[in-house]
Write a protein that holds these residues in place. Structure first.
Motif, PDB file in Angstrom:
ATOM      1  N   LEU A  14      32.220  -9.402 -21.816  1.00  0.00           N
ATOM      2  CA  LEU A  14      31.451 -10.408 -22.161  1.00  0.00           C
ATOM      3  C   LEU A  14      31.006 -11.131 -20.623  1.00  0.00           C
ATOM      4  O   LEU A  14      29.290 -11.849 -20.973  1.00  0.00           O
ATOM      5  CB  LEU A  14      32.463 -11.325 -23.436  1.00  0.00           C
ATOM      6  CG  LEU A  14      32.653 -10.737 -24.485  1.00  0.00           C
ATOM      7  CD1 LEU A  14      33.547 -12.021 -25.438  1.00  0.00           C
ATOM      8  CD2 LEU A  14      31.236 -10.082 -25.264  1.00  0.00           C
ATOM      9  N   ASN A 142      21.170 -12.834 -26.120  1.00  0.00           N
ATOM     10  CA  ASN A 142      22.156 -12.642 -26.294  1.00  0.00           C
ATOM     11  C   ASN A 142      23.424 -12.841 -26.838  1.00  0.00           C
ATOM     12  O   ASN A 142      23.504 -14.150 -26.083  1.00  0.00           O
ATOM     13  CB  ASN A 142      22.624 -12.084 -25.109  1.00  0.00           C
ATOM     14  CG  ASN A 142      21.710 -10.938 -23.854  1.00  0.00           C
ATOM     15  OD1 ASN A 142      21.596  -9.908 -24.364  1.00  0.00           O
ATOM     16  ND2 ASN A 142      20.569 -11.640 -23.185  1.00  0.00           N
ATOM     17  N   LEU A 144      27.850 -12.617 -27.996  1.00  0.00           N
ATOM     18  CA  LEU A 144      28.656 -11.854 -28.026  1.00  0.00           C
ATOM     19  C   LEU A 144      29.421 -12.422 -29.056  1.00  0.00           C
ATOM     20  O   LEU A 144      29.617 -13.944 -28.108  1.00  0.00           O
ATOM     21  CB  LEU A 144      28.415 -11.370 -27.027  1.00  0.00           C
ATOM     22  CG  LEU A 144      27.581 -10.123 -26.316  1.00  0.00           C
ATOM     23  CD1 LEU A 144      26.147 -11.700 -25.462  1.00  0.00           C
ATOM     24  CD2 LEU A 144      28.340  -9.306 -25.513  1.00  0.00           C
TER      25      LEU A 144
END
Length: 178
Positions: A14, A142, A144
């Motif tokens: 990550l 993004n 995650l």
């Protein structure tokens, strides 16, 4: 969405997301890991911002917490949502390290306990969690989220397989599942 067992490298993976990166640490697994990604790295300039969230879980998931416990869970959940909103507006990437714990936290905040909650009560919780994913997608960042794996059981016996520990619907909202 990233699923994995204990010490499988979920957090390290990550932290390679494009920076600036905001990490909402609900899993308490950053110690000794995040330092490798701060400062000039092969992954970027090292712009990583971390917010941590800790909460006490009931020892018996069937028992409701006290009013003080639930008030604390609500405050922690609201702080996480506020920080998440700011992170989504100001970061190239946002990581929730501890999706399994986020699922526990929202259930504690809304129901005061983790088990024996009628299925009809989960509509609001599921909608709140879905909104988090959809908001991140709308912002074109993004986003995650890591989830732990737990042993899968059939008829009270381990199958030898593993399944996500946490909110199963996230697999349908994520653009990619690893």
């Amino acid at each position: 969405s990233v699923d994995g067992g204990h010490k499988s490298g979920k957090t390290s993976f990550l932290l390679t997301a494009p920076q600036p990166l905001c990490v909402l640490d609900v899993d308490a697994s950053l110690e000794g890991v995040v330092d490798q990604y701060i400062g000039p790295t092969p992954y970027g300039p090292g712009d990583i911002y971390v917010a941590s969230y800790r909460f006490e879980k009931p020892t018996d998931p069937n028992e409701a917490g006290s009013k003080e416990d639930q008030s604390t869970w609500v405050k922690t959940w609201e702080k996480l949502l506020k920080d998440l909103d700011e992170a989504v507006r100001n970061s190239a990437s946002v990581v929730i390290d501890g999706g399994s714990e986020v699922y526990q936290l929202i259930r504690l905040a809304r129901f005061g306990k983790l088990a024996q909650v009628p299925p009809r009560m989960y509509g609001e919780v599921n909608a709140e969690l879905a909104d988090i994913f959809l908001t991140a997608q709308d912002r074109n960042i993004n986003f995650l989220v890591s989830f732990k794996l737990r042993a899968e059981y059939k008829n009270d016996k381990k199958t030898g397989q593993y399944e996500r520990s946490g909110w199963d619907d996230s697999a349908y909202l994520a653009q990619t599942n690893i």
